[in-house]
Design a protein around this motif. Sequence first.
Motif, PDB file in Angstrom:
ATOM      1  N   THR A   1     -52.040  15.335  -1.059  1.00  0.00           N
ATOM      2  CA  THR A   1     -51.415  16.485  -0.409  1.00  0.00           C
ATOM      3  C   THR A   1     -51.081  16.142   1.040  1.00  0.00           C
ATOM      4  N   GLU A   2     -50.307  17.020   1.654  1.00  0.00           N
ATOM      5  CA  GLU A   2     -50.058  16.931   3.093  1.00  0.00           C
ATOM      6  C   GLU A   2     -50.708  18.139   3.761  1.00  0.00           C
ATOM      7  N   ARG A   3     -51.205  17.957   4.981  1.00  0.00           N
ATOM      8  CA  ARG A   3     -51.821  19.074   5.685  1.00  0.00           C
ATOM      9  C   ARG A   3     -51.615  18.918   7.192  1.00  0.00           C
ATOM     10  N   GLU A   4     -51.645  20.054   7.858  1.00  0.00           N
ATOM     11  CA  GLU A   4     -51.593  20.083   9.318  1.00  0.00           C
ATOM     12  C   GLU A   4     -53.028  20.115   9.839  1.00  0.00           C
ATOM     13  N   SER A   5     -53.348  19.265  10.797  1.00  0.00           N
ATOM     14  CA  SER A   5     -54.706  19.190  11.329  1.00  0.00           C
ATOM     15  C   SER A   5     -54.702  19.355  12.835  1.00  0.00           C
TER      16      SER A   5
ATOM     17  N   GLU B   1     -51.061  15.086   8.251  1.00  0.00           N
ATOM     18  CA  GLU B   1     -51.747  14.021   7.526  1.00  0.00           C
ATOM     19  C   GLU B   1     -51.332  13.983   6.061  1.00  0.00           C
ATOM     20  N   LEU B   2     -51.369  12.801   5.524  1.00  0.00           N
ATOM     21  CA  LEU B   2     -51.276  12.602   4.084  1.00  0.00           C
ATOM     22  C   LEU B   2     -52.696  12.359   3.604  1.00  0.00           C
ATOM     23  N   VAL B   3     -53.125  13.116   2.597  1.00  0.00           N
ATOM     24  CA  VAL B   3     -54.529  13.100   2.181  1.00  0.00           C
ATOM     25  C   VAL B   3     -54.629  12.842   0.676  1.00  0.00           C
ATOM     26  N   ALA B   4     -55.476  11.877   0.307  1.00  0.00           N
ATOM     27  CA  ALA B   4     -55.774  11.612  -1.104  1.00  0.00           C
ATOM     28  C   ALA B   4     -57.227  11.987  -1.348  1.00  0.00           C
TER      29      ALA B   4
ATOM     30  N   HIS C   1     -52.143   0.939   9.267  1.00  0.00           N
ATOM     31  CA  HIS C   1     -53.164   0.788   8.240  1.00  0.00           C
ATOM     32  C   HIS C   1     -54.573   0.874   8.811  1.00  0.00           C
ATOM     33  N   ASP C   2     -54.763   0.522  10.085  1.00  0.00           N
ATOM     34  CA  ASP C   2     -56.111   0.535  10.632  1.00  0.00           C
ATOM     35  C   ASP C   2     -56.555   1.924  11.067  1.00  0.00           C
ATOM     36  N   GLU C   3     -55.731   2.945  10.826  1.00  0.00           N
ATOM     37  CA  GLU C   3     -56.177   4.298  11.149  1.00  0.00           C
ATOM     38  C   GLU C   3     -56.454   5.116   9.895  1.00  0.00           C
ATOM     39  N   VAL C   4     -56.502   4.482   8.746  1.00  0.00           N
ATOM     40  CA  VAL C   4     -56.836   5.184   7.511  1.00  0.00           C
ATOM     41  C   VAL C   4     -58.282   5.649   7.599  1.00  0.00           C
TER      42      VAL C   4
ATOM     43  N   ILE D   1     -49.161  10.889   9.368  1.00  0.00           N
ATOM     44  CA  ILE D   1     -47.755  10.548   9.073  1.00  0.00           C
ATOM     45  C   ILE D   1     -46.799  11.135  10.104  1.00  0.00           C
ATOM     46  N   GLU D   2     -47.312  12.066  10.931  1.00  0.00           N
ATOM     47  CA  GLU D   2     -46.440  12.669  11.937  1.00  0.00           C
ATOM     48  C   GLU D   2     -47.280  13.325  13.017  1.00  0.00           C
TER      49      GLU D   2
END
Length: 272
Positions: A113-117, A208-211, A246-249, A269-270
Amino acid sequence: MLSIGEFANMTGLSVKALRHYDEKGVLSPAEVDAATGYRRYSEGQVRSGALVRAMRDAGLPLPAVAAAVRDGDAASALDEHRQRVLADRAREDAAFENARLVVSSFAAPVEVTERESHARPYVARALAVRTDGDHETDDEAANDLLMGLLADLRSDGLGPSGQFWTAVREGDAPDRAEVVCCWPTAEPAPDGWGGPGTVVGVLPERRELVATWRSATGGPLPEGSVHPAVVALFDAVAARGVAVSHDEVRQAVLGRDEHDHSVEVSVTIEQP
């Protein structure tokens, strides 16, 4: 005495193999004609020739065959080789089953999903690890680092204000990395808090993109493999064509029950 052809017919070894075994010192002829170079074998070498063929058919390497012929102990050589073969087979079987588990774990459902944080202050400490090292030992060291950081936060009345997360970044060499262990705080910690090696920072407001992987539906996980949530996250990143660092996953474990918990992996992602 037997010619090389007669000896080959008697033992089942090819003439080419006999020449090769002579060159390698595995089974040398009893005599070699100085004028013609013809090899001749004694009748007493038939036993050795037959044993050499049997050992080679069983997969023994040439040095082991040569030693067995020299020492007259083919039985021990076969037993030792069988133990090596069985150990290798057990490792291969374990690797095969783990690979099957990787395939099935990657096929299990992962919600993306995508979410605002909102902006989130945090403190962190990093653990240097080898990428080819013992992951179980690394996990224990990371847990110790997190618990130590938690104790320091509590002793100074700084929280934490939520669940910890970890991130992995490149180390100072190709075979090294750093696991960054982070605790969120309600308010930013003072500059310099925690001493050398402690990072005081703020995750900015972000999309954020969240799995999210859930143990109830994800099934057992293979050893030493990338977590299915990470794989699903990068599948989604690739599908969306977004550029991420990639290092901020960030990876967080939600819930403490071994059989009922979630693993959440996210990446920015933004930013506004």
